[in-house]
Design a protein around this motif. Structure first.
Motif, PDB file in Angstrom:
ATOM      1  N   LEU A 172       0.815  -1.216   0.000  1.00  0.00           N
ATOM      2  CA  LEU A 172       0.000   0.000   0.000  1.00  0.00           C
ATOM      3  C   LEU A 172       0.853   1.271   0.000  1.00  0.00           C
ATOM      4  N   ARG A 173       2.013   1.235  -0.633  1.00  0.00           N
ATOM      5  CA  ARG A 173       2.917   2.380  -0.616  1.00  0.00           C
ATOM      6  C   ARG A 173       2.356   3.586  -1.379  1.00  0.00           C
ATOM      7  N   LYS A 174       1.398   3.377  -2.246  1.00  0.00           N
ATOM      8  CA  LYS A 174       0.782   4.489  -2.979  1.00  0.00           C
ATOM      9  C   LYS A 174      -0.096   5.344  -2.052  1.00  0.00           C
ATOM     10  N   LYS A 175      -0.681   4.709  -1.046  1.00  0.00           N
ATOM     11  CA  LYS A 175      -1.488   5.421  -0.046  1.00  0.00           C
ATOM     12  C   LYS A 175      -0.587   5.663   1.162  1.00  0.00           C
ATOM     13  N   LEU A 176       0.038   6.818   1.189  1.00  0.00           N
ATOM     14  CA  LEU A 176       1.116   7.112   2.133  1.00  0.00           C
ATOM     15  C   LEU A 176       0.686   6.980   3.594  1.00  0.00           C
ATOM     16  N   ILE A 177      -0.441   7.533   3.965  1.00  0.00           N
ATOM     17  CA  ILE A 177      -0.871   7.510   5.369  1.00  0.00           C
ATOM     18  C   ILE A 177      -1.116   6.080   5.830  1.00  0.00           C
ATOM     19  N   LEU A 178      -1.768   5.284   5.008  1.00  0.00           N
ATOM     20  CA  LEU A 178      -2.033   3.889   5.357  1.00  0.00           C
ATOM     21  C   LEU A 178      -0.737   3.076   5.421  1.00  0.00           C
ATOM     22  N   ALA A 179       0.183   3.335   4.524  1.00  0.00           N
ATOM     23  CA  ALA A 179       1.463   2.622   4.519  1.00  0.00           C
ATOM     24  C   ALA A 179       2.269   2.947   5.774  1.00  0.00           C
ATOM     25  N   VAL A 180       2.320   4.231   6.130  1.00  0.00           N
ATOM     26  CA  VAL A 180       3.055   4.629   7.347  1.00  0.00           C
ATOM     27  C   VAL A 180       2.400   4.030   8.581  1.00  0.00           C
ATOM     28  N   LEU A 181       1.076   3.980   8.602  1.00  0.00           N
ATOM     29  CA  LEU A 181       0.364   3.372   9.725  1.00  0.00           C
ATOM     30  C   LEU A 181       0.734   1.899   9.883  1.00  0.00           C
ATOM     31  N   PHE A 182       0.774   1.159   8.753  1.00  0.00           N
ATOM     32  CA  PHE A 182       1.146  -0.256   8.826  1.00  0.00           C
ATOM     33  C   PHE A 182       2.608  -0.447   9.235  1.00  0.00           C
TER      34      PHE A 182
END
Length: 170
Positions: A37-47
């Motif tokens: 999910l690296r395209k969705k930055l906020i979700l990627a950082v959360l994970f």
């Protein structure tokens, strides 16, 4: 330090290995989800944050809770008496096995700490007692209550103090 690590590893049980392995698998899963999910930055950082918090907190808190549950016991202070002609305190207590397992050994520790009128200082002084003494009791069955006596020596403290008991069973 090396001997403490070796002693810790030797004392691990199968449930500990299962806990550590599952925490590592969850870490890998969250890292992979973060990369996917690296395209969705906020979700990627959360994970990614969730992955590292799982890696650090999962085994630590899990180990403590697992051992509290598997090796549940209670220690009760019956009496404490300061000896007059020796620099020692005699502590009597009882240990009860509240677990569903038989204990091979229990390390019972009596800790002496100073007391004051300030509640915050009392809490902090409990964390760093000025005197500790331990004994080991062997083979305690399920629901068994065993009496013990610990002699804390040399005990030269002349002001107000309290004694607390704790047991680490395996």
């Amino acid at each position: 330090m090396n001997s403490k690590i070796t002693l810790f590893i030797d004392g691990l049980i199968k449930w500990d290995y299962l806990l550590f392995g599952s925490a590592f698998v969850l870490f890998l899963l969250f890292i992979i989800l973060g990369i996917v999910l690296r395209k969705k930055l906020i979700l990627a950082v959360l994970f990614i944050l969730l992955a590292f918090s799982t890696l650090l907190l999962g085994p630590t808190l899990g180990y403590v809770k697992l051992h509290e549950t598997l090796f549940k016991n209670s220690c009760k202070l019956l009496s404490q008496k300061r000896l007059q002609f020796m620099e020692a305190v005699v502590v009597k207590g009882v240990l009860t096995n509240e677990s569903n397992k038989n204990f091979k050994e229990c390390k019972i520790t009596a800790s002496a700490y100073a007391i004051s009128s300030n509640e915050l200082k009392n809490y902090l002084k409990k964390l760093k007692p000025f005197k500790k003494m331990s004994i080991i009791e062997m083979d305690i069955r399920k629901s068994e209550t065993r009496e013990f006596k610990i002699i804390v020596e040399p005990f030269r403290y002349s002001k107000d103090y309290n004694i607390s008991l704790g047991a680490d069973c395996k």
